[in-house]
Design a protein around this motif. Structure first.
Motif, short mmCIF file in Angstrom:
data_model
loop_
_atom_site.label_atom_id
_atom_site.label_comp_id
_atom_site.label_asym_id
_atom_site.label_seq_id
_atom_site.Cartn_x
_atom_site.Cartn_y
_atom_site.Cartn_z
N ILE A 295 0.83 -1.22 0.00
CA ILE A 295 0.00 0.00 0.00
C ILE A 295 0.86 1.27 0.00
O ILE A 295 0.34 2.36 0.18
CB ILE A 295 -0.98 0.03 1.19
N GLY A 296 2.16 1.10 -0.17
CA GLY A 296 3.03 2.25 -0.35
C GLY A 296 3.87 2.66 0.83
O GLY A 296 4.58 3.67 0.77
N VAL A 297 3.83 1.89 1.91
CA VAL A 297 4.69 2.20 3.06
C VAL A 297 6.14 1.89 2.69
O VAL A 297 6.43 0.89 2.03
CB VAL A 297 4.27 1.37 4.30
N ASN A 298 7.05 2.76 3.09
CA ASN A 298 8.48 2.52 2.90
C ASN A 298 8.83 1.15 3.47
O ASN A 298 8.53 0.88 4.64
CB ASN A 298 9.26 3.62 3.62
N PRO A 299 9.44 0.25 2.70
CA PRO A 299 9.77 -1.08 3.21
C PRO A 299 10.56 -1.05 4.51
O PRO A 299 10.35 -1.90 5.39
CB PRO A 299 10.58 -1.72 2.07
N LEU A 300 11.45 -0.09 4.65
CA LEU A 300 12.26 0.00 5.87
C LEU A 300 11.40 0.42 7.06
O LEU A 300 11.60 -0.05 8.18
CB LEU A 300 13.42 0.97 5.68
N GLN A 301 10.41 1.27 6.80
CA GLN A 301 9.49 1.66 7.87
C GLN A 301 8.62 0.48 8.28
O GLN A 301 8.35 0.27 9.47
CB GLN A 301 8.60 2.81 7.40
N ALA A 302 8.19 -0.31 7.31
CA ALA A 302 7.38 -1.50 7.62
C ALA A 302 8.19 -2.50 8.45
O ALA A 302 7.67 -3.10 9.41
CB ALA A 302 6.89 -2.14 6.33
N ILE A 303 9.45 -2.68 8.09
CA ILE A 303 10.33 -3.57 8.87
C ILE A 303 10.54 -3.01 10.27
O ILE A 303 10.55 -3.76 11.26
CB ILE A 303 11.67 -3.76 8.13
N GLN A 304 10.69 -1.70 10.36
CA GLN A 304 10.85 -1.05 11.67
C GLN A 304 9.64 -1.31 12.56
O GLN A 304 9.77 -1.61 13.76
CB GLN A 304 11.03 0.45 11.46
N MET A 305 8.45 -1.23 12.00
CA MET A 305 7.23 -1.48 12.77
C MET A 305 7.19 -2.92 13.27
O MET A 305 6.70 -3.19 14.37
CB MET A 305 6.00 -1.18 11.91
N ALA A 306 7.70 -3.85 12.47
CA ALA A 306 7.67 -5.27 12.81
C ALA A 306 8.79 -5.70 13.74
O ALA A 306 8.77 -6.83 14.23
CB ALA A 306 7.72 -6.11 11.54
N SER A 307 9.74 -4.81 13.99
CA SER A 307 10.91 -5.20 14.78
C SER A 307 11.18 -4.20 15.91
O SER A 307 10.81 -4.44 17.07
CB SER A 307 12.14 -5.33 13.88
N LEU A 308 11.78 -3.06 15.60
CA LEU A 308 12.18 -2.10 16.63
C LEU A 308 10.97 -1.57 17.41
O LEU A 308 11.02 -1.47 18.64
CB LEU A 308 12.95 -0.94 16.00
N ASN A 309 9.89 -1.23 16.71
CA ASN A 309 8.71 -0.71 17.41
C ASN A 309 8.17 -1.72 18.40
O ASN A 309 7.82 -1.38 19.54
CB ASN A 309 7.62 -0.35 16.41
N ALA A 310 8.07 -2.96 17.98
CA ALA A 310 7.56 -4.02 18.86
C ALA A 310 8.49 -4.21 20.05
O ALA A 310 8.04 -4.39 21.19
CB ALA A 310 7.39 -5.31 18.08
N ALA A 311 9.78 -4.20 19.80
CA ALA A 311 10.75 -4.38 20.88
C ALA A 311 10.64 -3.25 21.91
O ALA A 311 10.67 -3.49 23.12
CB ALA A 311 12.16 -4.45 20.31
N GLU A 312 10.49 -2.02 21.44
CA GLU A 312 10.38 -0.89 22.36
C GLU A 312 9.06 -0.92 23.12
O GLU A 312 9.02 -0.59 24.31
CB GLU A 312 10.55 0.41 21.59
N CYS A 313 7.99 -1.33 22.45
CA CYS A 313 6.69 -1.43 23.12
C CYS A 313 6.78 -2.36 24.32
O CYS A 313 6.24 -2.05 25.39
CB CYS A 313 5.64 -1.93 22.13
#
Length: 585
Positions: A295-313
């Motif tokens: 849907i147009g999300v930057n692939p690196l941002q999508a990976i960030q959401m699936a990894s770093l964001n989850a870890a920080e949460c």
């Protein structure tokens, strides 16, 4: 500890050889959303350095051959039980899809067997190539308006927190107990806060005032937002937004409309409840990442959401990035647009290649006998399935919404004969039954559901969130009774009945929730279920069993059915139109 630290420092300072060096890769920097060519240096299962090519030496080298090296994915909220396989088999399925850590809530099995069920999942989740961060369930049962197989008291929750394998407090779905400061709920929240643990949310349908109180209680995340407006309300209050895409609840498309580059750091991905066949065919969190990219999300941002964001949460300080000091859980991705994962590393060891686990799994943990004998019920009679109605009154109906676990409360005229409801295929008004199956109470709730589209027969399952009584939907009483009896015979699972004959059954012998078979065997059995459901006229555009399994969950708006009757979730009260079945203790 000192020797280990000194060795890591010696390697990082390029004064000693590392255990493993991954070269010729494009490192994904999830902090700055960039990629760069470099080597990843690993020792003791941890990343100790990232460097220009050729700077470090190691006892072993792996050539990434130009692939992108990204942090492995984290599923921020999952019920392993919903995969229908034990944790050992679950790992075989999700790890090759790039998921090396899950935040697991065992409240499904806890509703069947209490502390004993939680302890089984803890034991079965150890020693596998998947980090399972186990929460202690906060709401067993979810509400006092249904009969589950067990209860988890505040004292038992506090005792479970003494187990170092327990990570936090599971989703707080009994929000009225929070808002009224129920002392049992307060004790559970205080136990979590005193231990400094994460508290998971489940704020389905909360208005702004209720959401304020919910957040003030220290509940830091929520996976129950279903609209962009609900997503923003949670983000405004500092909560992490858990974007769910499971089998029954598919909220990704709606919630991603609220995500921008400015707020994406507070959003992450979860599967919650996802059936085995969909996990195998489309993936786990990798499926979310692919959809985001599409849907147009930057692939690196999508990976960030699936990894770093989850870890920080979830305050997993050593997970979610390719950087010194982080655990060496990482992926090789050949192409960022298609997210083609070729290798999965866990603690610096390659555990999966090209979609297959390549390391052995230890012997399966044997479930306790209580979980293997979990269907204990009184005989359900035809008389109990009668729903008394007047021919001139509008009935209360549960309207399902494919792709959502939220239902609509509607009123319609229905067919009535001799003062009882008659299912109507033409009107798509079918009979819904919830029968207690844990302690022979004999309670049976009966209602009317619209949206399944069955023209013949009945289907039934012991997977009925969250109390996991038997839930069945059908076009006639005879097939409904046959389906319920079949589940008792096989000690739980899923079944399809037509003209009084069982077309297919899938036994789920561990608590009526999971199979003791390998995942590939269950996948084949699920194919048989999918093939047989067509004989009942099912239109085939959603998963009927998982949709059915949420119709007994009285914490999801707007209307549900429990073994005690029809329940209005918005008012948190029973509706007068219901079956009053005899209960004996």
């Amino acid at each position: 500890m000192t020797d280990r630290l000194e060795r890591k420092l010696a390697i990082a300072a390029n004064q000693d050889k590392a255990d493993l060096l991954i070269k010729n890769g494009q490192i994904v920097d999830v902090f700055q959303l960039e990629t760069f060519e470099g080597d990843v240096v690993i020792a003791g299962g941890e990343i100790v350095a990232i460097s220009d090519p050729g700077t470090y030496e190691a006892h072993e080298e792996v050539d990434a051959k130009g692939a992108f090296i990204a942090p492995a994915f984290i599923d921020g909220h999952v019920h392993i039980e919903s995969s229908m396989v034990a944790p050992e088999q679950f790992a075989k399925v999700v790890v090759p899809h790039g998921v090396t850590t899950v935040i697991a809530d065992p409240h499904e099995i806890a509703n069947v067997a209490g502390v004993q069920g939680v302890e089984y999942l803890l034991d079965a989740s150890e020693g596998i190539p998947l980090d399972v961060k186990m929460m202690v369930p906060s709401c067993v049962p979810a509400t006092p308006f249904e009969h589950s197989g067990a209860r988890l008291t505040a004292e038992e929750v506090a005792e479970l927190f003494r187990d170092p394998r327990i990570f936090g407090l599971g989703e707080v779905m009994d929000y009225p107990a929070v808002l009224t400061r129920d002392q049992e709920m307060m004790a559970k929240l205080k136990a979590a806060h005193s231990e400094g643990r994460i508290v998971d949310g489940h704020g389905a349908g909360l208005d702004s005032v209720a959401l304020n109180a919910y957040t003030a209680a220290g509940i830091s995340n929520d996976h129950e937002a279903v609209t962009p407006e609900e997503a923003k309300a949670r983000l405004q209050r500092g909560m992490y937004l858990l974007i769910r895409e499971g089998t029954a609840a598919k909220d990704f498309d709606a919630l991603m409309k609220a995500i921008t580059p400015m707020n994406s750091r507070r959003a992450l991905f979860v599967t919650d409840d996802k059936h085995l066949d969909e996990l195998v065919e489309e993936g786990s969190i990798d499926h979310h990442v692919r959809k985001a990219i599409q849907i147009g999300v930057n692939p690196l941002q999508a990976i960030q959401m699936a990894s770093l964001n989850a870890a920080e949460c979830f305050k997993l300080a050593k997970k979610g990035a390719i950087a010194p000091g982080f655990t060496a859980d990482l992926l090789f991705i050949e192409d960022l647009q298609s997210l083609a994962i070729t290798h999965v590393f866990k603690n610096g060891t390659c555990v999966a290649k090209n979609g297959k686990l390549i390391v052995p799994i230890r012997e399966t943990v044997q479930p306790p006998q209580r979980l293997l004998e979990s269907v204990n019920m009184k005989l359900v009679t035809k008389e109990q399935l009668e729903l008394s109605l007047q021919s001139d009154e509008e009935a209360h109906l549960i309207q399902i919404q494919p792709g959502s676990i939220v239902t609509k409360h509607i009123r319609e005229k229905v067919a009535v004969k001799d003062g009882v409801f008659i299912p109507s295929v033409a009107r798509d008004q079918l009979k819904l039954v919830v029968a207690e199956r844990h302690h022979k109470r004999g309670t049976v709730g009966v209602g009317i559901v619209k949206g399944f589209g069955l023209t013949k027969g009945a289907i039934a399952t012991t997977v009925a969130h969250d109390s996991h009584n038997i839930v069945a939907v059908g076009t006639n009483d005879e097939d409904l009774l046959a389906a319920i009896k079949e589940l008792e015979n096989i000690q739980g699972g899923m079944t399809i009945v037509k003209d009084g004959k069982v077309l297919v059954s899938l036994p789920l012998t561990i608590g009526g929730l999971m199979s003791d078979q390998s995942y590939d065997v269950i996948c084949e059995q699920l194919k048989s279920v999918d093939a047989a459901i067509g004989a009942l006229g099912f239109p085939g555009d959603f998963n009927p069993f998982l949709t059915l399994s949420f119709l007994a969950l009285p914490v999801i708006p707007e209307i549900k059915l429990t073994d005690q009757g029809l329940f209005d979730v918005t008012s948190f009260s029973f509706i007068d139109q219901q079956v009053y079945a005899e209960e004996t203790n």
